[in-house]
Each structure stands twice: as C-alpha cells, then as structure tokens.
Design a protein around this motif. Structure first.
Motif, PDB file in Angstrom:
ATOM      1  N   VAL A 270      -1.227 -12.516 -31.375  1.00 45.31           N
ATOM      2  CA  VAL A 270      -2.463 -12.092 -30.722  1.00 45.31           C
ATOM      3  C   VAL A 270      -3.148 -13.274 -30.043  1.00 45.31           C
ATOM      4  CG1 VAL A 270      -4.768 -11.137 -31.103  1.00 45.31           C
ATOM      5  CG2 VAL A 270      -2.800 -10.155 -32.289  1.00 45.31           C
ATOM      6  N   THR A 271      -3.198 -14.410 -30.724  1.00 47.81           N
ATOM      7  CA  THR A 271      -3.817 -15.602 -30.133  1.00 47.81           C
ATOM      8  C   THR A 271      -3.131 -15.983 -28.833  1.00 47.81           C
ATOM      9  OG1 THR A 271      -4.391 -16.423 -32.341  1.00 47.81           O
ATOM     10  CG2 THR A 271      -4.400 -18.016 -30.537  1.00 47.81           C
ATOM     11  N   GLN A 272      -1.816 -16.030 -28.856  1.00 47.15           N
ATOM     12  CA  GLN A 272      -1.071 -16.400 -27.658  1.00 47.15           C
ATOM     13  C   GLN A 272      -1.306 -15.405 -26.528  1.00 47.15           C
ATOM     14  OE1 GLN A 272       2.797 -16.406 -29.412  1.00 47.15           O
ATOM     15  NE2 GLN A 272       2.718 -18.557 -30.023  1.00 47.15           N
ATOM     16  N   ALA A 273      -1.295 -14.119 -26.855  1.00 47.93           N
ATOM     17  CA  ALA A 273      -1.439 -13.089 -25.827  1.00 47.93           C
ATOM     18  C   ALA A 273      -2.827 -13.121 -25.180  1.00 47.93           C
ATOM     19  CB  ALA A 273      -1.173 -11.709 -26.428  1.00 47.93           C
ATOM     20  N   VAL A 274      -3.865 -13.274 -26.011  1.00 45.13           N
ATOM     21  CA  VAL A 274      -5.227 -13.287 -25.468  1.00 45.13           C
ATOM     22  C   VAL A 274      -5.451 -14.524 -24.594  1.00 45.13           C
ATOM     23  CG1 VAL A 274      -7.675 -13.414 -26.038  1.00 45.13           C
ATOM     24  CG2 VAL A 274      -6.168 -11.924 -27.357  1.00 45.13           C
ATOM     25  N   LEU A 275      -5.008 -15.685 -25.061  1.00 47.64           N
ATOM     26  CA  LEU A 275      -5.157 -16.900 -24.261  1.00 47.64           C
ATOM     27  C   LEU A 275      -4.386 -16.790 -22.952  1.00 47.64           C
ATOM     28  CD1 LEU A 275      -4.893 -19.665 -27.013  1.00 47.64           C
ATOM     29  CD2 LEU A 275      -6.942 -18.912 -25.806  1.00 47.64           C
ATOM     30  N   LEU A 276      -3.180 -16.249 -23.009  1.00 45.93           N
ATOM     31  CA  LEU A 276      -2.386 -16.083 -21.797  1.00 45.93           C
ATOM     32  C   LEU A 276      -3.064 -15.113 -20.834  1.00 45.93           C
ATOM     33  CD1 LEU A 276       0.267 -16.861 -20.406  1.00 45.93           C
ATOM     34  CD2 LEU A 276       1.334 -14.882 -21.500  1.00 45.93           C
ATOM     35  N   LEU A 277      -3.653 -14.053 -21.367  1.00 48.02           N
ATOM     36  CA  LEU A 277      -4.364 -13.089 -20.524  1.00 48.02           C
ATOM     37  C   LEU A 277      -5.564 -13.735 -19.844  1.00 48.02           C
ATOM     38  CD1 LEU A 277      -4.937 -10.176 -19.563  1.00 48.02           C
ATOM     39  CD2 LEU A 277      -6.242  -9.846 -21.673  1.00 48.02           C
ATOM     40  N   MET A 278      -6.335 -14.521 -20.600  1.00 49.34           N
ATOM     41  CA  MET A 278      -7.514 -15.185 -20.031  1.00 49.34           C
ATOM     42  C   MET A 278      -7.127 -16.149 -18.913  1.00 49.34           C
ATOM     43  SD  MET A 278      -9.919 -15.983 -23.350  1.00 49.34           S
ATOM     44  CE  MET A 278     -10.803 -14.675 -24.191  1.00 49.34           C
ATOM     45  N   VAL A 279      -6.096 -16.949 -19.170  1.00 49.80           N
ATOM     46  CA  VAL A 279      -5.675 -17.921 -18.161  1.00 49.80           C
ATOM     47  C   VAL A 279      -5.111 -17.217 -16.931  1.00 49.80           C
ATOM     48  CG1 VAL A 279      -4.053 -19.792 -17.688  1.00 49.80           C
ATOM     49  CG2 VAL A 279      -5.272 -19.730 -19.853  1.00 49.80           C
ATOM     50  N   THR A 280      -4.329 -16.167 -17.149  1.00 50.16           N
ATOM     51  CA  THR A 280      -3.749 -15.427 -16.027  1.00 50.16           C
ATOM     52  C   THR A 280      -4.836 -14.803 -15.157  1.00 50.16           C
ATOM     53  OG1 THR A 280      -1.765 -14.935 -17.335  1.00 50.16           O
ATOM     54  CG2 THR A 280      -2.168 -13.577 -15.392  1.00 50.16           C
ATOM     55  N   CYS A 281      -5.835 -14.205 -15.783  1.00 49.65           N
ATOM     56  CA  CYS A 281      -6.945 -13.613 -15.028  1.00 49.65           C
ATOM     57  C   CYS A 281      -7.702 -14.679 -14.242  1.00 49.65           C
ATOM     58  CB  CYS A 281      -7.894 -12.879 -15.968  1.00 49.65           C
ATOM     59  SG  CYS A 281      -7.217 -11.371 -16.686  1.00 49.65           S
ATOM     60  N   TYR A 282      -7.921 -15.829 -14.873  1.00 51.09           N
ATOM     61  CA  TYR A 282      -8.641 -16.906 -14.183  1.00 51.09           C
ATOM     62  C   TYR A 282      -7.863 -17.380 -12.960  1.00 51.09           C
ATOM     63  CZ  TYR A 282     -11.086 -21.279 -13.327  1.00 51.09           C
ATOM     64  OH  TYR A 282     -11.782 -22.299 -12.719  1.00 51.09           O
ATOM     65  N   ILE A 283      -6.572 -17.618 -13.136  1.00 47.97           N
ATOM     66  CA  ILE A 283      -5.761 -18.113 -12.030  1.00 47.97           C
ATOM     67  C   ILE A 283      -5.659 -17.058 -10.929  1.00 47.97           C
ATOM     68  CG2 ILE A 283      -3.438 -18.857 -11.379  1.00 47.97           C
ATOM     69  CD1 ILE A 283      -3.171 -20.119 -14.117  1.00 47.97           C
ATOM     70  N   ALA A 284      -5.514 -15.786 -11.312  1.00 48.79           N
ATOM     71  CA  ALA A 284      -5.399 -14.720 -10.322  1.00 48.79           C
ATOM     72  C   ALA A 284      -6.676 -14.585  -9.496  1.00 48.79           C
ATOM     73  CB  ALA A 284      -5.079 -13.396 -11.017  1.00 48.79           C
ATOM     74  N   VAL A 285      -7.830 -14.631 -10.147  1.00 48.50           N
ATOM     75  CA  VAL A 285      -9.097 -14.489  -9.429  1.00 48.50           C
ATOM     76  C   VAL A 285      -9.349 -15.682  -8.511  1.00 48.50           C
ATOM     77  CG1 VAL A 285     -11.600 -14.354  -9.683  1.00 48.50           C
ATOM     78  CG2 VAL A 285     -10.128 -13.004 -11.174  1.00 48.50           C
ATOM     79  N   THR A 286      -9.104 -16.896  -9.014  1.00 49.15           N
ATOM     80  CA  THR A 286      -9.320 -18.084  -8.181  1.00 49.15           C
ATOM     81  C   THR A 286      -8.354 -18.114  -6.997  1.00 49.15           C
ATOM     82  OG1 THR A 286      -7.879 -19.343  -9.679  1.00 49.15           O
ATOM     83  CG2 THR A 286     -10.253 -19.488 -10.035  1.00 49.15           C
ATOM     84  N   THR A 287      -7.134 -17.649  -7.198  1.00 46.93           N
ATOM     85  CA  THR A 287      -6.179 -17.575  -6.087  1.00 46.93           C
ATOM     86  C   THR A 287      -6.629 -16.552  -5.064  1.00 46.93           C
ATOM     87  OG1 THR A 287      -4.352 -18.180  -7.564  1.00 46.93           O
ATOM     88  CG2 THR A 287      -3.774 -17.161  -5.473  1.00 46.93           C
ATOM     89  N   LEU A 288      -7.136 -15.414  -5.521  1.00 47.57           N
ATOM     90  CA  LEU A 288      -7.639 -14.387  -4.609  1.00 47.57           C
ATOM     91  C   LEU A 288      -8.812 -14.912  -3.786  1.00 47.57           C
ATOM     92  CD1 LEU A 288      -7.595 -11.449  -3.615  1.00 47.57           C
ATOM     93  CD2 LEU A 288      -9.109 -10.864  -5.515  1.00 47.57           C
ATOM     94  N   VAL A 289      -9.719 -15.633  -4.445  1.00 47.11           N
ATOM     95  CA  VAL A 289     -10.861 -16.214  -3.718  1.00 47.11           C
ATOM     96  C   VAL A 289     -10.384 -17.220  -2.677  1.00 47.11           C
ATOM     97  CG1 VAL A 289     -12.894 -17.687  -3.975  1.00 47.11           C
ATOM     98  CG2 VAL A 289     -12.481 -15.837  -5.599  1.00 47.11           C
ATOM     99  N   ASP A 290      -9.371 -17.994  -3.046  1.00 51.23           N
ATOM    100  CA  ASP A 290      -8.825 -18.978  -2.115  1.00 51.23           C
ATOM    101  C   ASP A 290      -8.209 -18.303  -0.904  1.00 51.23           C
ATOM    102  OD1 ASP A 290      -8.163 -21.559  -1.230  1.00 51.23           O
ATOM    103  OD2 ASP A 290      -6.170 -21.420  -2.103  1.00 51.23           O
TER     104      ASP A 290
END
Length: 304
Positions: A270-290
């Motif tokens: 669960v720890t790995q999955a939640v952290l991976l989800l948070m990082v993926t969402c952050y990278i996806a949103v910042t890439t979209l803004v870029d």
C-alpha cells in the motif's frame, strides 16, 4: 514533444526505483511484517513467506517484477487489509480527489482575486494582502485544522468536523488545504501583474486613453496569466501529498490517511502504491501544464 515524453518516462522510472528501495530500507525484516508480526516463527515458515513474496530473489529482480505488475495494474495485496491494493485505492480516491478539487477552486478564485486586488489598489491594500498571505504561509496545516475545528465545528457548530464525503463535510478540510496555496497564488498573481504594468505596451495603452479597467483586463492580467496558470498547476499537483495531514486531522478516509496507516503498520504494498500514485499524478499534471504553456502565453512559443 518526444523529448518531454522521454523525460517523463525516465523520471517515473527513477522515482519508482527510489520508492521501491525506500520501502524495503525501513527498519526491521519485511518477512516479520508480512507474517503478521507473529512471535516464535519457525525457520520453515519464514522460508515459505520469503518464497511466497519472492524475497529471496536479487533486489533488481524484485524491483523489475514489482514494476511490471504495477504497469499492468497489479499493485499487490495489502498485508493489513487483506485486499487488493488497487481496490483500496479506488475506494479511497474519490474522497481525496473531491477534497483536492474543492481546495483548488478555493485557492484559485480567492488567491487570484487577492493578487489582482493587491496589484491594482496598491498602498494599504497591498500591504494588508502581503501581510495576510505571509501569516497564512507561516501557519502549519495541522494548526489551521485545529483552529477551524475548534471554532467552526465545536463552538459555532456550523460544519461537521469528522468523516463524511459531502461538500459540507469537505469545507473545513478544503479551507485548511487551500490556505497555504492561496497565499502562494496571490503572491505570484500580484508580482506578475506588477511586472506587466511596467511594460511598454501597457504604457502605450494608457497613453492612448484606454480605460484603466480595460488596461488591467486586456493587457496586465492577460500578460500575467502564464505564470499564474503555471503556479496553479504546480500547486494543485502537489496537493495530493498535502492531503496526508488534512485527512488525518479531519478523519477522512482518503489516500492520505491510507498512506499514514500503511506506513505505521509497515504495509509495504500500500505504501509503495500510494507514493507511486502521488508522484505519477504530480508528474502528469506538471507535464500537462508545460504542454499548455505555449497556448496560454504566445511568448513561450516564440522563444521555443
């Protein structure tokens, strides 16, 4: 475009490796936690647990297997809830996304409004906005949550203080989450508009007799929109991690509280999955803004 996507994939790979390595660098033997913390475990039982979870394999082999499963949507099984991690995330995600969306609306609307007000009015209004936002950024979220719960939940009774997923239940958590972000956005909006007001084309528009309100809307605010949108995207992307404190304080069953419980109980999948989800969402949103930045600010497209 290809270069940005390649950078996105490389960042996700590097991040996933760090997350996987950090989880197994936690104190204690993972086998003990996977076995449920039972005492007097026999060597045969421990060997069976290691074989079941492939812990005897080399580290890189374990990482490759975990990454391959994660890409296909198989995030493993929780050792505490005895349920698929993907199902746990799907059950908790709507509450967290609703909280982030509510908070985003609050900090965008009020943050931009305060920044515009400070830049246009100046003087005491500007000083008051700067002082207020400075104070807002200096208060930790858990302190803000405690004050809001005590004042508006307990003493006045205007809002529920624990649990629930309705808009009314999410108001105090959303305000707590949005307060620091509101201060950042108001500062960026103010600074961007002050810089735009000093540009030549704004001076020409003012000299031509154009009304000040139209100058602010058509030239100043429009020119400042690029940095404002970029910062709003970055702050929104980082809010998913900020829900950890807020959800814990208000007793919300979201991704943040799930992460806290998983860390406390050494629930590695669960720890790995939640952290991976948070990082993926952050990278996806910042890439979209870029990617959207050239559409928002033509000057970026010309520089590219």
């Amino acid at each position: 475009m290809v270069r940005k996507l390649a950078g996105l994939v490389a960042t996700l790979l590097a991040t996933s490796f760090v997350i996987f390595a950090a989880s197994y660098a936690a104190p204690g033997d993972p086998v003990t936690f996977l076995a449920g913390g039972k005492e007097n475990l026999t060597p045969q039982y421990l060997a069976a647990v290691r074989a079941q979870y492939h812990l005897d394999d080399p580290f890189l082999v374990q990482y490759g297997r975990w990454l391959g499963d994660a890409v296909t949507g198989n995030l493993g099984r929780s050792t505490q809830y005895n349920d698929q991690v993907g199902d746990l995330l799907l059950a908790r995600l709507p509450s967290t996304l609703g909280l982030v969306a509510y908070a985003s609306v609050l900090f965008v609307v009020f943050g931009v409004a305060l920044g515009v007000l400070a830049a246009v009015r100046g003087g005491r209004t500007d000083s008051a906005v700067v002082a207020g936002t400075t104070f807002a950024t200096s208060v930790p979220p858990f302190v803000t949550a405690t004050v809001l719960i005590s004042l508006f939940g307990v003493q006045l009774g205007w809002f529920p203080v624990m649990g629930g997923g309705s808009l009314w239940h999410l108001t105090l958590p959303a305000v707590t989450l949005a307060l620091g972000a509101l201060a950042i956005i108001s500062r960026v909006t103010r600074q961007s508009m002050v810089e735009q007001r000093e540009l030549d084309h704004v001076s020409v528009a003012r000299a031509s007799g154009l009304a000040e309100r139209l100058i602010v809307v058509r030239h100043v605010f429009r020119g400042a929109l690029g940095p404002i949108v970029t910062m709003c995207g970055l702050v929104t992307a980082g809010m998913l991690a900020g829900t950890v404190t807020v959800e814990t304080a208000f007793g919300l069953n979201g991704i943040g509280s799930l992460l806290v419980h998983a860390i406390n109980t050494h629930d590695f999948p669960v720890t790995q999955a939640v952290l991976l989800l948070m990082v993926t969402c952050y990278i996806a949103v910042t890439t979209l803004v870029d990617l959207l930045q050239p559409l928002i600010d033509p000057r970026v497209r010309r520089r590219a």
